[in-house]
Design an enzyme around this catalytic site. Structure first.
Site, PDB file in Angstrom:
ATOM      1  N   TYR A 189       3.646   8.390  18.405  1.00 32.83           N
ATOM      2  CA  TYR A 189       3.648   7.774  17.088  1.00 32.83           C
ATOM      3  C   TYR A 189       5.082   9.080  16.502  1.00 32.83           C
ATOM      4  O   TYR A 189       5.785   8.585  15.980  1.00 32.83           O
ATOM      5  CB  TYR A 189       2.702   8.323  16.308  1.00 32.83           C
ATOM      6  CG  TYR A 189       2.762   8.439  14.642  1.00 32.83           C
ATOM      7  CD1 TYR A 189       3.071   7.351  14.365  1.00 32.83           C
ATOM      8  CD2 TYR A 189       2.942   9.752  14.146  1.00 32.83           C
ATOM      9  CE1 TYR A 189       3.534   7.062  13.029  1.00 32.83           C
ATOM     10  CE2 TYR A 189       3.297   9.519  12.935  1.00 32.83           C
ATOM     11  CZ  TYR A 189       3.981   8.340  12.163  1.00 32.83           C
ATOM     12  OH  TYR A 189       4.254   8.408  10.534  1.00 32.83           O
ATOM     13  N   ALA A 217       0.682  -0.834  -0.263  1.00 31.84           N
ATOM     14  CA  ALA A 217      -0.185   0.214   0.177  1.00 31.84           C
ATOM     15  C   ALA A 217       0.657   1.273   0.062  1.00 31.84           C
ATOM     16  O   ALA A 217       1.998   1.635  -0.098  1.00 31.84           O
ATOM     17  CB  ALA A 217      -0.870  -0.172   1.554  1.00 31.84           C
ATOM     18  N   PHE A 224      -2.107   5.186   5.645  1.00 30.86           N
ATOM     19  CA  PHE A 224      -2.318   5.838   6.463  1.00 30.86           C
ATOM     20  C   PHE A 224      -3.537   6.434   8.341  1.00 30.86           C
ATOM     21  O   PHE A 224      -3.285   5.495   9.640  1.00 30.86           O
ATOM     22  CB  PHE A 224      -1.574   6.524   6.778  1.00 30.86           C
ATOM     23  CG  PHE A 224      -0.664   7.651   7.590  1.00 30.86           C
ATOM     24  CD1 PHE A 224       0.431   6.438   8.792  1.00 30.86           C
ATOM     25  CD2 PHE A 224      -1.232   8.435   8.336  1.00 30.86           C
ATOM     26  CE1 PHE A 224       0.953   7.247   9.603  1.00 30.86           C
ATOM     27  CE2 PHE A 224      -0.721   9.048   9.677  1.00 30.86           C
ATOM     28  CZ  PHE A 224       0.617   8.465  10.399  1.00 30.86           C
ATOM     29  N   PHE A 271       3.448   4.615   0.049  1.00 31.88           N
ATOM     30  CA  PHE A 271       4.815   4.946  -0.180  1.00 31.88           C
ATOM     31  C   PHE A 271       5.048   3.222  -0.877  1.00 31.88           C
ATOM     32  O   PHE A 271       5.707   4.204  -1.554  1.00 31.88           O
ATOM     33  CB  PHE A 271       5.683   5.595   0.797  1.00 31.88           C
ATOM     34  CG  PHE A 271       4.247   6.768   1.621  1.00 31.88           C
ATOM     35  CD1 PHE A 271       3.822   7.744   1.034  1.00 31.88           C
ATOM     36  CD2 PHE A 271       5.306   7.244   3.222  1.00 31.88           C
ATOM     37  CE1 PHE A 271       2.996   8.357   2.222  1.00 31.88           C
ATOM     38  CE2 PHE A 271       4.530   8.888   3.032  1.00 31.88           C
ATOM     39  CZ  PHE A 271       4.106   8.683   3.021  1.00 31.88           C
ATOM     40  N   PRO A 323       8.084  13.406   5.468  1.00 33.92           N
ATOM     41  CA  PRO A 323       7.203  13.792   5.615  1.00 33.92           C
ATOM     42  C   PRO A 323       5.672  14.775   6.565  1.00 33.92           C
ATOM     43  O   PRO A 323       6.103  13.811   7.395  1.00 33.92           O
ATOM     44  CB  PRO A 323       6.293  13.173   4.409  1.00 33.92           C
ATOM     45  CG  PRO A 323       7.539  11.532   4.246  1.00 33.92           C
ATOM     46  CD  PRO A 323       8.279  11.421   5.672  1.00 33.92           C
TER      47      PRO A 323
HETATM   48  P1  NDP Z   1       0.282   2.738   4.729  1.00 36.22           P
HETATM   49  O1  NDP Z   1      -0.894   1.568   5.301  1.00 36.22           O
HETATM   50  O2  NDP Z   1      -0.761   2.830   3.302  1.00 36.22           O
HETATM   51  O3  NDP Z   1       0.654   1.326   4.016  1.00 36.22           O
HETATM   52  C1  NDP Z   1       1.467   0.914   5.150  1.00 36.22           C
HETATM   53  C2  NDP Z   1       3.032  -0.172   5.274  1.00 36.22           C
HETATM   54  O4  NDP Z   1       3.563  -0.469   5.901  1.00 36.22           O
HETATM   55  C3  NDP Z   1       1.038  -1.173   4.053  1.00 36.22           C
HETATM   56  O5  NDP Z   1       2.582  -2.005   2.941  1.00 36.22           O
HETATM   57  C4  NDP Z   1       1.851  -2.034   5.414  1.00 36.22           C
HETATM   58  O6  NDP Z   1       1.898  -3.533   4.890  1.00 36.22           O
HETATM   59  C5  NDP Z   1       3.225  -1.991   5.946  1.00 36.22           C
HETATM   60  N1  NDP Z   1       2.976  -3.056   7.622  1.00 36.22           N
HETATM   61  C6  NDP Z   1       2.694  -1.789   8.441  1.00 36.22           C
HETATM   62  N2  NDP Z   1       3.101  -2.856   9.674  1.00 36.22           N
HETATM   63  C7  NDP Z   1       3.669  -3.695   9.039  1.00 36.22           C
HETATM   64  C8  NDP Z   1       4.042  -5.021  10.036  1.00 36.22           C
HETATM   65  N3  NDP Z   1       3.537  -5.172  10.746  1.00 36.22           N
HETATM   66  N4  NDP Z   1       5.353  -5.373   9.151  1.00 36.22           N
HETATM   67  C9  NDP Z   1       5.052  -5.751   7.959  1.00 36.22           C
HETATM   68  N5  NDP Z   1       4.468  -4.380   6.983  1.00 36.22           N
HETATM   69  C10 NDP Z   1       3.629  -3.780   7.845  1.00 36.22           C
HETATM   70  O7  NDP Z   1       1.277   4.022   5.160  1.00 36.22           O
HETATM   71  P2  NDP Z   1       2.021   5.153   4.294  1.00 36.22           P
HETATM   72  O8  NDP Z   1       2.487   4.442   3.168  1.00 36.22           O
HETATM   73  O9  NDP Z   1       1.198   6.127   3.966  1.00 36.22           O
HETATM   74  O10 NDP Z   1       3.047   4.758   5.568  1.00 36.22           O
HETATM   75  C11 NDP Z   1       4.208   4.384   4.976  1.00 36.22           C
HETATM   76  C12 NDP Z   1       5.725   5.176   5.726  1.00 36.22           C
HETATM   77  O11 NDP Z   1       5.596   7.053   5.531  1.00 36.22           O
HETATM   78  C13 NDP Z   1       4.559   4.373   7.271  1.00 36.22           C
HETATM   79  O12 NDP Z   1       5.956   4.443   8.250  1.00 36.22           O
HETATM   80  C14 NDP Z   1       4.625   5.816   7.585  1.00 36.22           C
HETATM   81  O13 NDP Z   1       4.715   5.744   9.317  1.00 36.22           O
HETATM   82  C15 NDP Z   1       5.356   7.254   7.324  1.00 36.22           C
HETATM   83  N6  NDP Z   1       4.735   8.460   7.172  1.00 36.22           N
HETATM   84  C16 NDP Z   1       3.430   8.449   6.830  1.00 36.22           C
HETATM   85  C17 NDP Z   1       3.066   9.668   6.175  1.00 36.22           C
HETATM   86  C18 NDP Z   1       1.330   9.842   6.073  1.00 36.22           C
HETATM   87  O14 NDP Z   1       0.431  11.341   6.180  1.00 36.22           O
HETATM   88  N7  NDP Z   1       0.887   8.973   5.130  1.00 36.22           N
HETATM   89  C19 NDP Z   1       3.298  11.257   6.790  1.00 36.22           C
HETATM   90  C20 NDP Z   1       4.671  10.953   6.919  1.00 36.22           C
HETATM   91  C21 NDP Z   1       5.404   9.628   7.479  1.00 36.22           C
HETATM   92  P3  NDP Z   1       0.690  -5.206   5.424  1.00 36.22           P
HETATM   93  O15 NDP Z   1      -0.691  -4.149   5.668  1.00 36.22           O
HETATM   94  O16 NDP Z   1       0.664  -5.812   3.965  1.00 36.22           O
HETATM   95  O17 NDP Z   1       2.112  -5.695   6.495  1.00 36.22           O
HETATM   96  C1  8X3 Z   2       2.386  10.899   9.388  1.00 35.68           C
HETATM   97  C2  8X3 Z   2       1.871  12.766   9.280  1.00 35.68           C
HETATM   98  O1  8X3 Z   2       1.229  14.409  10.747  1.00 35.68           O
HETATM   99  O2  8X3 Z   2       0.119  12.318  10.633  1.00 35.68           O
HETATM  100  O3  8X3 Z   2       3.640  10.786   9.821  1.00 35.68           O
HETATM  101  O4  8X3 Z   2       2.055  12.072  11.826  1.00 35.68           O
HETATM  102  S1  8X3 Z   2       1.287  13.382  10.931  1.00 35.68           S
END
Ligand code: NDP
Ligand code: 8X3
Length: 253
Positions: free
Chosen positions: A147, A10, A185, A12, A177
């Protein structure tokens, strides 16, 4: 190059994997959802190798990495992307089990994958670790509590890795980000409440997964003598607020 991306089912991770594949690189993509990984393997057969494991499970991670076939073994770039936020409650109301899940995924997961893949990079004197941090590492907000704490760890761990890697050619980058849409997310954070998740982005133009994938590719393709320590990025529709001051009397105009 061989790019190992955690969490490609999913958001990023999926965009980052797609970007590197489109540029002709090989990708090892991980996650827990087998069917999504199978679909990627079918689409990018030969260039994509799926590994199904939970990043919180050290032994499962080790088994998966040891199972890598020869053409995918010598990982050049590790993107520690898998991560999550759970809840937005104040600390005294938050669910302790959810706090543990965030620590286990965002902190332990990053540490485990890094420790397992780093020796090969050091041996080859070639490699780059790109971590997905967050603006939450540096900019606290109500309900961000654990978090934000996990992402502060990711930031400091990234910097400390570079200190250990001094004298090697291995690079480390923390990408931080802010408000990002187009991922799962917020649906995960609000425990499946799609309406509440959608409301986070209403009336904004958030950063999208493609923007993050571009940034990872950019950081990974700088000349070999350049290390990008960290990149903090926000959409133009987001910026800083003043510090909160609780007053017992209204401020004088
Ligand atoms: P998503 O929820 O869209 O995707 C998360 C991914 O992480 C999925 O592929 C999921 O796969 C995998 N994942 C989660 N938990 C586990 C686990 N225990 N073991 C293996 N895989 C896992 O999130 P984003 O793409 O939005 O976020 C990606 C990263 O970027 C995260 O670290 C997040 O904290 C960070 N981030 C996100 C922001 C946002 O606003 N979206 C902003 C800043 C940072 P599966 O469920 O198949 O295991
Ligand atoms: C994700 C951005 O502002 O929801 O890391 O913490 S925020």
């Amino acid at each position: 190059m061989i790019v190992f991306v955690t969490g490609v089912t999913a958001g990023f991770g999926l965009a980052i994997a797609g970007k590197f594949l489109a540029e002709g690189h090989k990708v090892v993509g991980t996650g827990r959802r087998q069917t999504s990984l199978d679909a990627l393997k079918q689409k990018f057969d030969g260039a994509f190798h799926p590994l199904t494991f939970d990043v919180r499970d050290r032994e499962a991670a080790q088994r998966a990495i040891e199972s890598l076939p020869e053409p995918f073994r010598e990982v050049d770039i590790l993107v520690n992307n898998a991560g999550l936020a759970l809840g937005l409650e104040p600390a005294w109301k938050a669910d302790l089990a959810e706090w543990e899940t965030m620590i286990d995924t965002n902190v332990k997961g990053v540490v485990i994958c890094t420790r397992l893949l780093l020796p090969g990079m050091v041996e080859r004197n070639r490699g780059h670790i790109v971590n997905l941090g967050s603006t939450a590492a540096e900019w606290p907000y109500p309900g961000g509590n654990v978090y934000g704490g996990t992402k502060a760890f990711v930031h400091q761990f990234s910097l400390n890795l570079r200190a250990d890697l001094f004298g090697t050619a291995i690079r480390v980058t923390d990408i931080q980000p802010g408000l990002c849409g187009g991922t799962e997310f917020s649906v995960v954070r609000f425990r499946g409440d799609e309406a509440r998740a959608a409301a986070m982005y209403e009336g904004t133009q958030p950063i999208m997964p493609e923007d993050i994938a571009d940034t990872v590719l950019w950081a990974a393709t700088r000349p070999a003598h350049v290390n990008i320590n960290s990149i903090q990025m926000m959409p133009v529709s987001q910026t800083f607020g003043p510090l909160a001051v609780k007053r017992t009397t209204p401020p004088k105009a």
